[in-house]
Design a protein around this motif. Structure first.
Motif, PDB file in Angstrom:
ATOM      1  N   ILE A  84       0.814  -1.160  -0.042  1.00 57.25           N
ATOM      2  CA  ILE A  84      -0.001   0.130   0.015  1.00 57.25           C
ATOM      3  C   ILE A  84       0.951   1.208  -0.037  1.00 57.25           C
ATOM      4  N   GLN A  85       0.227   2.162  -0.817  1.00 54.22           N
ATOM      5  CA  GLN A  85       1.163   3.514  -0.787  1.00 54.22           C
ATOM      6  C   GLN A  85       1.016   4.238   0.496  1.00 54.22           C
ATOM      7  N   PRO A  86       2.100   4.544   1.269  1.00 51.91           N
ATOM      8  CA  PRO A  86       1.596   5.570   2.542  1.00 51.91           C
ATOM      9  C   PRO A  86       1.767   6.874   2.065  1.00 51.91           C
ATOM     10  N   LEU A 108     -10.647   2.947   4.487  1.00 52.71           N
ATOM     11  CA  LEU A 108     -11.673   1.792   4.510  1.00 52.71           C
ATOM     12  C   LEU A 108     -11.583   1.087   3.258  1.00 52.71           C
ATOM     13  N   GLY A 109     -11.286   1.491   2.258  1.00 51.62           N
ATOM     14  CA  GLY A 109     -11.011   1.102   1.009  1.00 51.62           C
ATOM     15  C   GLY A 109      -9.761   0.223   1.017  1.00 51.62           C
ATOM     16  N   ASN A 110      -8.766   0.719   1.501  1.00 55.39           N
ATOM     17  CA  ASN A 110      -7.372   0.008   1.376  1.00 55.39           C
ATOM     18  C   ASN A 110      -7.724  -1.468   2.383  1.00 55.39           C
ATOM     19  N   TYR A 111      -8.303  -1.013   3.608  1.00 51.13           N
ATOM     20  CA  TYR A 111      -8.571  -2.008   4.276  1.00 51.13           C
ATOM     21  C   TYR A 111      -9.446  -3.227   3.912  1.00 51.13           C
ATOM     22  N   THR A 121       6.035   5.514 -15.441  1.00 53.08           N
ATOM     23  CA  THR A 121       6.776   4.224 -15.309  1.00 53.08           C
ATOM     24  C   THR A 121       6.605   3.510 -14.115  1.00 53.08           C
ATOM     25  N   TYR A 122       5.734   3.885 -13.121  1.00 49.09           N
ATOM     26  CA  TYR A 122       5.180   3.336 -12.027  1.00 49.09           C
ATOM     27  C   TYR A 122       4.810   1.945 -11.952  1.00 49.09           C
ATOM     28  N   PRO A 123       4.021   1.686 -13.212  1.00 48.71           N
ATOM     29  CA  PRO A 123       3.460   0.206 -13.077  1.00 48.71           C
ATOM     30  C   PRO A 123       4.782  -0.708 -13.352  1.00 48.71           C
ATOM     31  N   LEU A 139       7.614  -0.509 -11.813  1.00 46.22           N
ATOM     32  CA  LEU A 139       8.124  -0.561 -10.272  1.00 46.22           C
ATOM     33  C   LEU A 139       7.275  -1.749  -9.585  1.00 46.22           C
ATOM     34  N   MET A 140       6.091  -1.379  -9.836  1.00 43.28           N
ATOM     35  CA  MET A 140       5.039  -2.592  -9.242  1.00 43.28           C
ATOM     36  C   MET A 140       5.428  -3.740  -9.702  1.00 43.28           C
ATOM     37  N   ALA A 141       5.474  -3.811 -11.011  1.00 43.17           N
ATOM     38  CA  ALA A 141       5.821  -5.312 -11.863  1.00 43.17           C
ATOM     39  C   ALA A 141       6.871  -6.054 -11.020  1.00 43.17           C
ATOM     40  N   ALA A 142       8.034  -4.900 -10.857  1.00 43.58           N
ATOM     41  CA  ALA A 142       9.218  -5.443 -10.200  1.00 43.58           C
ATOM     42  C   ALA A 142       9.036  -5.764  -8.887  1.00 43.58           C
ATOM     43  N   ASP A 143       8.110  -4.882  -7.926  1.00 44.79           N
ATOM     44  CA  ASP A 143       7.869  -5.600  -6.546  1.00 44.79           C
ATOM     45  C   ASP A 143       7.270  -7.019  -6.763  1.00 44.79           C
ATOM     46  N   ILE A 144       6.500  -7.301  -7.590  1.00 43.12           N
ATOM     47  CA  ILE A 144       5.890  -8.672  -7.650  1.00 43.12           C
ATOM     48  C   ILE A 144       6.782  -9.579  -8.180  1.00 43.12           C
ATOM     49  N   PRO A 204      -2.768 -10.029  -3.843  1.00 46.57           N
ATOM     50  CA  PRO A 204      -4.423  -9.532  -3.262  1.00 46.57           C
ATOM     51  C   PRO A 204      -4.304  -7.975  -3.365  1.00 46.57           C
ATOM     52  N   VAL A 205      -5.307  -7.716  -4.335  1.00 43.55           N
ATOM     53  CA  VAL A 205      -5.587  -6.087  -4.461  1.00 43.55           C
ATOM     54  C   VAL A 205      -6.935  -5.852  -4.437  1.00 43.55           C
ATOM     55  N   GLY A 206      -7.213  -4.555  -4.432  1.00 40.25           N
ATOM     56  CA  GLY A 206      -8.403  -4.045  -4.864  1.00 40.25           C
ATOM     57  C   GLY A 206      -8.535  -4.187  -6.521  1.00 40.25           C
ATOM     58  N   ASP A 207      -9.726  -3.831  -6.968  1.00 40.05           N
ATOM     59  CA  ASP A 207     -10.262  -3.854  -8.310  1.00 40.05           C
ATOM     60  C   ASP A 207      -9.413  -2.855  -9.050  1.00 40.05           C
ATOM     61  N   ASP A 208      -9.180  -1.729  -8.444  1.00 38.69           N
ATOM     62  CA  ASP A 208      -8.324  -0.673  -9.279  1.00 38.69           C
ATOM     63  C   ASP A 208      -6.916  -1.171  -9.631  1.00 38.69           C
ATOM     64  N   GLN A 209      -6.299  -2.201  -8.972  1.00 39.75           N
ATOM     65  CA  GLN A 209      -4.991  -2.652  -9.518  1.00 39.75           C
ATOM     66  C   GLN A 209      -4.934  -3.647 -10.420  1.00 39.75           C
ATOM     67  N   ARG A 233     -14.121  -3.072  -4.363  1.00 42.44           N
ATOM     68  CA  ARG A 233     -14.471  -1.626  -5.010  1.00 42.44           C
ATOM     69  C   ARG A 233     -15.288  -0.653  -3.990  1.00 42.44           C
ATOM     70  N   VAL A 234     -14.518  -0.277  -2.993  1.00 48.14           N
ATOM     71  CA  VAL A 234     -15.465   0.640  -1.999  1.00 48.14           C
ATOM     72  C   VAL A 234     -15.531   2.150  -2.873  1.00 48.14           C
ATOM     73  N   MET A 235     -16.628   2.532  -2.875  1.00 50.89           N
ATOM     74  CA  MET A 235     -16.862   3.779  -3.291  1.00 50.89           C
ATOM     75  C   MET A 235     -16.920   4.964  -2.410  1.00 50.89           C
ATOM     76  N   LYS A 270     -13.983   5.678  -6.883  1.00 52.68           N
ATOM     77  CA  LYS A 270     -13.670   4.934  -5.794  1.00 52.68           C
ATOM     78  C   LYS A 270     -13.299   5.813  -4.721  1.00 52.68           C
ATOM     79  N   MET A 271     -13.200   5.124  -3.182  1.00 45.21           N
ATOM     80  CA  MET A 271     -12.944   5.826  -2.222  1.00 45.21           C
ATOM     81  C   MET A 271     -11.327   5.881  -2.354  1.00 45.21           C
ATOM     82  N   SER A 272     -10.788   7.051  -2.285  1.00 47.48           N
ATOM     83  CA  SER A 272      -9.312   7.332  -2.273  1.00 47.48           C
ATOM     84  C   SER A 272      -8.957   8.038  -1.219  1.00 47.48           C
ATOM     85  N   LYS A 273      -7.584   7.986  -0.986  1.00 48.96           N
ATOM     86  CA  LYS A 273      -6.835   8.909   0.163  1.00 48.96           C
ATOM     87  C   LYS A 273      -6.740  10.156  -0.452  1.00 48.96           C
ATOM     88  N   SER A 274      -6.717  10.291  -1.796  1.00 49.54           N
ATOM     89  CA  SER A 274      -6.644  11.712  -2.016  1.00 49.54           C
ATOM     90  C   SER A 274      -7.875  12.404  -2.693  1.00 49.54           C
TER      91      SER A 274
HETATM   92  P1  TYM Z   1      -3.062   1.866  -3.424  1.00 47.49           P
HETATM   93  O1  TYM Z   1      -1.847   2.496  -2.386  1.00 47.49           O
HETATM   94  O2  TYM Z   1      -3.515   2.812  -4.098  1.00 47.49           O
HETATM   95  O3  TYM Z   1      -3.958   0.831  -2.603  1.00 47.49           O
HETATM   96  C1  TYM Z   1      -3.616  -0.155  -1.837  1.00 47.49           C
HETATM   97  C2  TYM Z   1      -4.498  -1.355  -1.780  1.00 47.49           C
HETATM   98  O4  TYM Z   1      -5.898  -0.761  -1.303  1.00 47.49           O
HETATM   99  C3  TYM Z   1      -6.631  -1.277  -2.771  1.00 47.49           C
HETATM  100  N1  TYM Z   1      -7.805  -0.183  -2.684  1.00 47.49           N
HETATM  101  C4  TYM Z   1      -9.176  -0.092  -2.644  1.00 47.49           C
HETATM  102  N2  TYM Z   1      -9.797  -1.366  -2.689  1.00 47.49           N
HETATM  103  C5  TYM Z   1     -11.180  -1.062  -2.552  1.00 47.49           C
HETATM  104  N3  TYM Z   1     -11.737  -0.207  -2.551  1.00 47.49           N
HETATM  105  C6  TYM Z   1     -11.074   1.266  -2.853  1.00 47.49           C
HETATM  106  N4  TYM Z   1     -11.765   2.213  -2.826  1.00 47.49           N
HETATM  107  C7  TYM Z   1      -9.719   1.096  -2.662  1.00 47.49           C
HETATM  108  N5  TYM Z   1      -8.668   1.832  -2.767  1.00 47.49           N
HETATM  109  C8  TYM Z   1      -7.471   1.040  -2.886  1.00 47.49           C
HETATM  110  C9  TYM Z   1      -5.708  -1.184  -4.048  1.00 47.49           C
HETATM  111  O5  TYM Z   1      -6.550  -2.000  -4.952  1.00 47.49           O
HETATM  112  C10 TYM Z   1      -4.672  -1.798  -3.236  1.00 47.49           C
HETATM  113  O6  TYM Z   1      -4.676  -3.180  -3.367  1.00 47.49           O
HETATM  114  N6  TYM Z   1       0.272   0.390  -6.755  1.00 47.49           N
HETATM  115  C11 TYM Z   1      -0.383  -0.162  -5.695  1.00 47.49           C
HETATM  116  C12 TYM Z   1       0.450  -0.321  -4.625  1.00 47.49           C
HETATM  117  C13 TYM Z   1       1.508  -1.432  -4.912  1.00 47.49           C
HETATM  118  C14 TYM Z   1       1.342  -2.958  -4.991  1.00 47.49           C
HETATM  119  C15 TYM Z   1       2.636  -3.287  -5.338  1.00 47.49           C
HETATM  120  C16 TYM Z   1       0.306  -3.569  -4.654  1.00 47.49           C
HETATM  121  C17 TYM Z   1       2.901  -1.250  -5.170  1.00 47.49           C
HETATM  122  N7  TYM Z   1       3.601  -2.348  -5.477  1.00 47.49           N
HETATM  123  C18 TYM Z   1       2.700  -4.852  -5.512  1.00 47.49           C
HETATM  124  C19 TYM Z   1       0.396  -5.234  -4.888  1.00 47.49           C
HETATM  125  C20 TYM Z   1       1.598  -5.650  -5.320  1.00 47.49           C
HETATM  126  C21 TYM Z   1      -1.333   1.145  -5.049  1.00 47.49           C
HETATM  127  O7  TYM Z   1      -1.070   2.026  -5.577  1.00 47.49           O
HETATM  128  O8  TYM Z   1      -2.088   0.683  -4.156  1.00 47.49           O
END
Ligand code: TYM
Length: 330
Positions: free
Chosen positions: A10-12, A18-21, A127-129, A131-136, A145-150, A186-188, A196-200
């Motif tokens: 998760i990006q800090p 609640l979406g991240n959770y 180019t961020y995706p 870096l994410m591919a490298a992470d994986i 395991p991620v939310g729908d937006d990823q 996908r929490v809205m 979607k619900m977003s930190k920003s």
């Molecule tokens: P990030 O930081 O935007 O979100 C972290 C995780 O929370 C999920 N999420 C949601 N799920 C449901 N409803 C929502 N409204 C909602 N908002 C966020 C995201 O889908 C994600 O699972 N690029 C990624 C972080 C990342 C990553 C990775 C994830 C970097 N490297 C490698 C998996 C594997 C991101 O920006 O997530």
């Protein structure tokens, strides 16, 4: 036998939502016994947009404390900070040389985020995706395991994995699968339920932050946008109501139909008040545990040190293998 591997992060960039959770962390906890898990705070992703350095450091610890407070077990799962493991950027450079502009141009998240970046869009945001591919790929990951937006980013990772294996042999990297499931995927936003619900989000009143007090949570749900009707039903044209039902369903495990039938003869107001109560019941202990971890930085630092060591152990083997494959002298 070695368990299959999970990696997620998760990006800090702010306090978690609640979406991240519901989209990520709750599933991490659910899956942690069947898999060997690597869970990280991706601080290097965070600086693709403007950050305050002091806040970023605090938010990184907050994210890690939240993972622990939600039930991720540091004895079996490896919890770490991305920048503590230099192999992520080492592999990211290689992937920059194998990813295509065309495929990055298609990433919807880049399109969305670059619109709010003004004139000077950072190259890292584009180019961020990779870096994410490298992470994986660094951890020979089976499941992400991620939310729908990823989803799109994980699909890109699969394409890159196939490309590398096609060029250098099947044992170069492992092709991962996404794990995106359930009503929490996908929490809205509570005020704009078509987003979607977003930190920003521009208006924080539509976002439930894990650090919100119970009172703030109640207030935000009370103000949640529904529609002009009154009857609680689960349908595409009632996005706000549907979102509240999905949130309840993701927490309680009850199906949307069951939830709808429990509101027969009741009004939207009941749904809002009860959703807030269910969310508070879930989040209150996590909030308290997060505070406890944040008040004990020694314990957090220890967990992060051990997590990074384990992560480096795996990542350094992968990077050596890939360096050989691409022809670097080692
Ligand atoms: P990030 O930081 O935007 O979100 C972290 C995780 O929370 C999920 N999420 C949601 N799920 C449901 N409803 C929502 N409204 C909602 N908002 C966020 C995201 O889908 C994600 O699972 N690029 C990624 C972080 C990342 C990553 C990775 C994830 C970097 N490297 C490698 C998996 C594997 C991101 O920006 O997530």
């Amino acid at each position: 036998m070695q368990k299959p591997i999970i990696l997620s992060g998760i990006q800090p960039t702010a306090k978690l939502t609640l979406g991240n959770y519901l989209g990520a962390v709750k599933n991490w906890v659910k899956l942690q016994n069947e898999y060997l898990c690597y869970y990280m705070a991706v601080d290097q992703h965070a600086i693709t947009v403007k950050q305050d350095p002091v806040q970023l450091r605090q938010n990184t610890l907050f994210a890690v404390a939240t993972y622990l407070a939600s039930g991720v077990d540091p004895k079996t799962s490896h919890i770490f900070v991305q920048s503590h493991v230099p192999q992520h950027t080492q592999l990211a450079w290689i992937l920059n040389c194998f990813g295509y502009m065309g495929e990055l141009n298609r990433m919807t998240q880049f399109k969305d985020k670059s619109q709010s970046s003004g004139k000077n869009i950072r190259v890292g945001l584009f180019t961020y995706p990779l870096l994410m591919a490298a992470d994986i790929l660094l951890y020979d990951t089976d499941l992400v395991p991620v939310g729908d937006d990823q989803k799109q980013h994980v699909e890109l990772t699969r394409d890159i994995a196939q490309r590398l294996c096609g060029l250098f042999g099947d044992d170069t990297v492992k092709e991962p699968k996404p794990y995106i499931t359930g009503p929490g995927a996908r929490v809205m936003d509570l005020l704009s339920p078509d987003r979607k619900m977003s930190k920003s989000a521009e208006n924080e009143k539509g976002t439930i932050f894990l650090a919100d007090t119970s009172k703030q949570v109640e207030k935000k749900f009370k103000q949640a946008v529904t529609d002009s009707g009154t009857e609680v039903s689960y349908s595409e044209d009632k996005l706000g109501v549907r979102n509240l039902i999905d949130i309840q369903s993701a927490i309680t495990g009850r199906s949307p139909d069951e939830i709808v039938s429990s509101y027969e003869g009741k009004m939207y107001g009941h749904l809002k008040v009860e959703t807030a109560a269910i969310v508070n019941e879930e989040l209150a202990p996590i909030r308290a545990e997060t505070e406890r971890y944040l008040n004990d930085p020694g314990e957090l630092e220890n967990i992060l040190k051990q997590g990074a060591e384990k992560a480096r152990e795996h990542a350094s083997k992968t990077i050596e293998r890939i360096y050989r494959k691409v022809g670097f002298h080692i």
